[in-house]
Design a protein around this motif. Structure first.
Motif, mmCIF file in Angstrom:
data_model
loop_
_atom_site.group_PDB
_atom_site.id
_atom_site.type_symbol
_atom_site.label_atom_id
_atom_site.label_comp_id
_atom_site.label_asym_id
_atom_site.label_seq_id
_atom_site.Cartn_x
_atom_site.Cartn_y
_atom_site.Cartn_z
ATOM 1 N N GLN A 1 0.835 -1.213 0.000
ATOM 2 C CA GLN A 1 0.000 0.000 0.000
ATOM 3 C C GLN A 1 0.873 1.268 0.000
ATOM 4 O O GLN A 1 0.559 2.256 -0.674
ATOM 5 C CB GLN A 1 -0.920 -0.012 1.217
ATOM 6 N N GLN A 2 1.954 1.228 0.778
ATOM 7 C CA GLN A 2 2.851 2.394 0.823
ATOM 8 C C GLN A 2 3.496 2.623 -0.537
ATOM 9 O O GLN A 2 3.640 3.759 -0.992
ATOM 10 C CB GLN A 2 3.938 2.166 1.869
ATOM 11 N N THR A 3 3.848 1.456 -1.165
ATOM 12 C CA THR A 3 4.446 1.556 -2.497
ATOM 13 C C THR A 3 3.467 2.178 -3.486
ATOM 14 O O THR A 3 3.827 3.036 -4.317
ATOM 15 C CB THR A 3 4.892 0.173 -2.980
ATOM 16 N N LEU A 4 2.190 1.724 -3.375
ATOM 17 C CA LEU A 4 1.168 2.291 -4.262
ATOM 18 C C LEU A 4 0.958 3.784 -3.998
ATOM 19 O O LEU A 4 0.780 4.581 -4.922
ATOM 20 C CB LEU A 4 -0.144 1.523 -4.072
ATOM 21 N N ALA A 5 0.955 4.147 -2.697
ATOM 22 C CA ALA A 5 0.779 5.560 -2.338
ATOM 23 C C ALA A 5 1.929 6.413 -2.878
ATOM 24 O O ALA A 5 1.724 7.514 -3.421
ATOM 25 C CB ALA A 5 0.669 5.704 -0.823
ATOM 26 N N ASP A 6 3.158 5.877 -2.731
ATOM 27 C CA ASP A 6 4.308 6.604 -3.257
ATOM 28 C C ASP A 6 4.240 6.750 -4.767
ATOM 29 O O ASP A 6 4.543 7.823 -5.332
ATOM 30 C CB ASP A 6 5.604 5.891 -2.859
ATOM 31 N N ALA A 7 3.810 5.666 -5.421
ATOM 32 C CA ALA A 7 3.700 5.694 -6.881
ATOM 33 C C ALA A 7 2.641 6.705 -7.322
ATOM 34 O O ALA A 7 2.799 7.431 -8.318
ATOM 35 C CB ALA A 7 3.364 4.306 -7.407
ATOM 36 N N GLN A 8 1.532 6.770 -6.526
ATOM 37 C CA GLN A 8 0.464 7.714 -6.850
ATOM 38 C C GLN A 8 0.947 9.164 -6.694
ATOM 39 O O GLN A 8 0.654 10.026 -7.513
ATOM 40 C CB GLN A 8 -0.748 7.453 -5.956
ATOM 41 N N GLN A 9 1.701 9.423 -5.613
ATOM 42 C CA GLN A 9 2.235 10.765 -5.398
ATOM 43 C C GLN A 9 3.198 11.159 -6.518
ATOM 44 O O GLN A 9 3.201 12.291 -6.998
ATOM 45 C CB GLN A 9 2.946 10.837 -4.048
ATOM 46 N N GLN A 10 4.033 10.156 -6.908
ATOM 47 C CA GLN A 10 4.962 10.432 -8.004
ATOM 48 C C GLN A 10 4.211 10.716 -9.305
ATOM 49 O O GLN A 10 4.594 11.592 -10.086
ATOM 50 C CB GLN A 10 5.916 9.255 -8.182
ATOM 51 N N ALA A 11 3.097 9.940 -9.483
ATOM 52 C CA ALA A 11 2.292 10.149 -10.693
ATOM 53 C C ALA A 11 1.666 11.547 -10.697
ATOM 54 O O ALA A 11 1.615 12.236 -11.724
ATOM 55 C CB ALA A 11 1.221 9.070 -10.799
ATOM 56 N N VAL A 12 1.184 11.985 -9.512
ATOM 57 C CA VAL A 12 0.599 13.331 -9.390
ATOM 58 C C VAL A 12 1.654 14.402 -9.675
ATOM 59 O O VAL A 12 1.413 15.382 -10.389
ATOM 60 C CB VAL A 12 -0.025 13.523 -7.987
ATOM 61 N N ALA A 13 2.854 14.179 -9.112
ATOM 62 C CA ALA A 13 3.933 15.138 -9.319
ATOM 63 C C ALA A 13 4.320 15.202 -10.800
ATOM 64 O O ALA A 13 4.549 16.290 -11.358
ATOM 65 C CB ALA A 13 5.139 14.777 -8.474
ATOM 66 N N LYS A 14 4.388 14.007 -11.450
ATOM 67 C CA LYS A 14 4.708 13.970 -12.867
ATOM 68 C C LYS A 14 3.638 14.684 -13.692
ATOM 69 O O LYS A 14 3.916 15.418 -14.648
ATOM 70 C CB LYS A 14 4.850 12.522 -13.335
ATOM 71 N N GLN A 15 2.354 14.460 -13.307
ATOM 72 C CA GLN A 15 1.254 15.085 -14.025
ATOM 73 C C GLN A 15 1.307 16.610 -13.884
ATOM 74 O O GLN A 15 1.052 17.354 -14.831
ATOM 75 C CB GLN A 15 -0.092 14.546 -13.511
ATOM 76 N N GLN A 16 1.658 17.053 -12.670
ATOM 77 C CA GLN A 16 1.802 18.491 -12.446
ATOM 78 C C GLN A 16 2.921 19.064 -13.310
ATOM 79 O O GLN A 16 2.789 20.161 -13.863
ATOM 80 C CB GLN A 16 2.065 18.770 -10.966
ATOM 81 N N GLN A 17 4.035 18.299 -13.398
ATOM 82 C CA GLN A 17 5.127 18.743 -14.248
ATOM 83 C C GLN A 17 4.687 18.812 -15.716
ATOM 84 O O GLN A 17 5.019 19.748 -16.441
ATOM 85 C CB GLN A 17 6.325 17.817 -14.103
ATOM 86 N N ILE A 18 3.909 17.779 -16.121
ATOM 87 C CA ILE A 18 3.410 17.744 -17.499
ATOM 88 C C ILE A 18 2.479 18.934 -17.757
ATOM 89 O O ILE A 18 2.556 19.611 -18.798
ATOM 90 C CB ILE A 18 2.701 16.412 -17.784
ATOM 91 N N ASP A 19 1.571 19.182 -16.788
ATOM 92 C CA ASP A 19 0.643 20.312 -16.939
ATOM 93 C C ASP A 19 1.404 21.640 -17.011
ATOM 94 O O ASP A 19 1.063 22.535 -17.794
ATOM 95 C CB ASP A 19 -0.347 20.345 -15.766
ATOM 96 N N SER A 20 2.444 21.773 -16.155
ATOM 97 C CA SER A 20 3.238 23.003 -16.149
ATOM 98 C C SER A 20 3.958 23.193 -17.485
ATOM 99 O O SER A 20 3.989 24.298 -18.038
ATOM 100 C CB SER A 20 4.249 22.960 -15.005
ATOM 101 N N LEU A 21 4.550 22.078 -17.988
ATOM 102 C CA LEU A 21 5.220 22.147 -19.265
ATOM 103 C C LEU A 21 4.240 22.457 -20.390
ATOM 104 O O LEU A 21 4.543 23.236 -21.313
ATOM 105 C CB LEU A 21 5.952 20.827 -19.554
ATOM 106 N N ASP A 22 3.038 21.874 -20.309
ATOM 107 C CA ASP A 22 2.026 22.119 -21.334
ATOM 108 C C ASP A 22 1.608 23.593 -21.337
ATOM 109 O O ASP A 22 1.465 24.223 -22.398
ATOM 110 C CB ASP A 22 0.817 21.215 -21.088
ATOM 111 N N SER A 23 1.417 24.149 -20.124
ATOM 112 C CA SER A 23 1.056 25.561 -20.008
ATOM 113 C C SER A 23 2.168 26.456 -20.543
ATOM 114 O O SER A 23 1.921 27.460 -21.231
ATOM 115 C CB SER A 23 0.754 25.915 -18.544
ATOM 116 N N LYS A 24 3.414 26.082 -20.232
ATOM 117 C CA LYS A 24 4.551 26.874 -20.719
ATOM 118 C C LYS A 24 4.644 26.808 -22.237
ATOM 119 O O LYS A 24 4.933 27.810 -22.902
ATOM 120 C CB LYS A 24 5.845 26.364 -20.091
ATOM 121 N N ILE A 25 4.371 25.602 -22.802
ATOM 122 C CA ILE A 25 4.398 25.451 -24.260
ATOM 123 C C ILE A 25 3.331 26.327 -24.903
ATOM 124 O O ILE A 25 3.562 27.021 -25.908
ATOM 125 C CB ILE A 25 4.219 23.976 -24.644
#
Length: 258
Positions: free
Chosen positions: A31-55
């Motif tokens: 469960q902790q592994t899944l939670a960490d993976a989910q947080q990483q996924a959220v962080a990656k998505q935020q990075q993607i959204d930020s890059l998309d907005s910058k583009i």
């Protein structure tokens, strides 16, 4: 035998207990592994959204820059046309100035000759309104020497002076002035008959005279002419109704043209 069975049962229970504990720990880790993976996924998505907005922002800025470049090109093109037109106008003005300078070199001496001719005419004419006419000539002399007055204005003023002198030849005028003679200076009334004759009469009406252009002096008139001269003065001042004048004419007349 009972003790042996008890130990076996106890061992089996402990095994199950540790097995249960181990499974729970594995589940929690998963469960902790899944939670960490989910947080990483959220962080990656935020990075993607930020890059998309910058583009998107960079693309919009690029489009704005292209539009500004087009506007600058259009402005520069219009400015170049304006500069070309101004240069052509400047060249035309310089040509006109050069032509004007050449015209002034030709016309200004002519105006000076006209002014000199007018002065000679006034000096040779009947000596009426001498102060007024001399002041007019002096103003013209000063006008012709001024650099801040246009050639057209100088010509206009000179023509006005000529026109004034021409008008004197068609009018009957009476005015008061100073008569300078051998007996000194005295105030008299003058009467000018166009440019044909110039008379004077004292304020008391007892003495009259006529200008002799040939001698350049005043000739006295007989006392019998005092009434005629006085009547002419009244007529010029519109103090009597128009009537026939019987004035004597000068023996010698001098005709000059402006």
């Amino acid at each position: 035998m009972k003790s042996r069975h008890f130990l076996l049962a106890f061992s089996a229970g402990m095994a199950c207990f540790w097995s249960s504990v181990s499974g729970a720990a594995a589940l929690e880790k998963t469960q902790q592994t899944l939670a960490d993976a989910q947080q990483q996924a959220v962080a990656k998505q935020q990075q993607i959204d930020s890059l998309d907005s910058k583009i998107i922002a960079d693309h919009q800025q690029y489009l704005d820059t292209l539009r500004q470049a087009d506007l600058l090109d259009a402005y520069n093109s219009q400015l170049e046309k304006l500069i070309t037109a101004q240069q052509q106008e400047l060249n035309s003005t310089e040509q006109q100035l050069a032509s004007l300078e050449q015209t002034e070199l030709t016309v200004l001496p002519l105006l000076e000759q006209m002014q000199a001719g007018l002065r000679r005419f006034v000096e040779a004419d009947l000596p009426f309104l001498q102060s007024e006419r001399e002041e007019r000539l002096q103003r013209l002399d000063n006008l012709l020497s001024r650099a801040d007055v246009s050639l057209a204005e100088k010509y206009r003023q000179l023509l006005n002076a000529y026109q004034t002198e021409v008008e004197y030849g068609r009018t009957l005028e009476a005015y008061s002035g100073e008569l300078i003679g051998a007996a000194g200076s005295r105030e008299v009334n003058f009467i000018r008959l166009g440019r044909t004759a110039l008379y004077y009469q004292t304020r008391d009406g007892q003495e009259s005279g006529i200008w002799n252009a040939g001698s350049g002096q005043w000739d006295s008139l007989p006392d019998s002419q005092n009434v005629a001269v006085h009547k002419a003065i009244q007529l010029a001042r519109q103090q009597v109704v128009p009537d026939l004048l019987t004035l004597p004419l000068p023996a010698i007349t001098q005709e000059v043209q402006p």
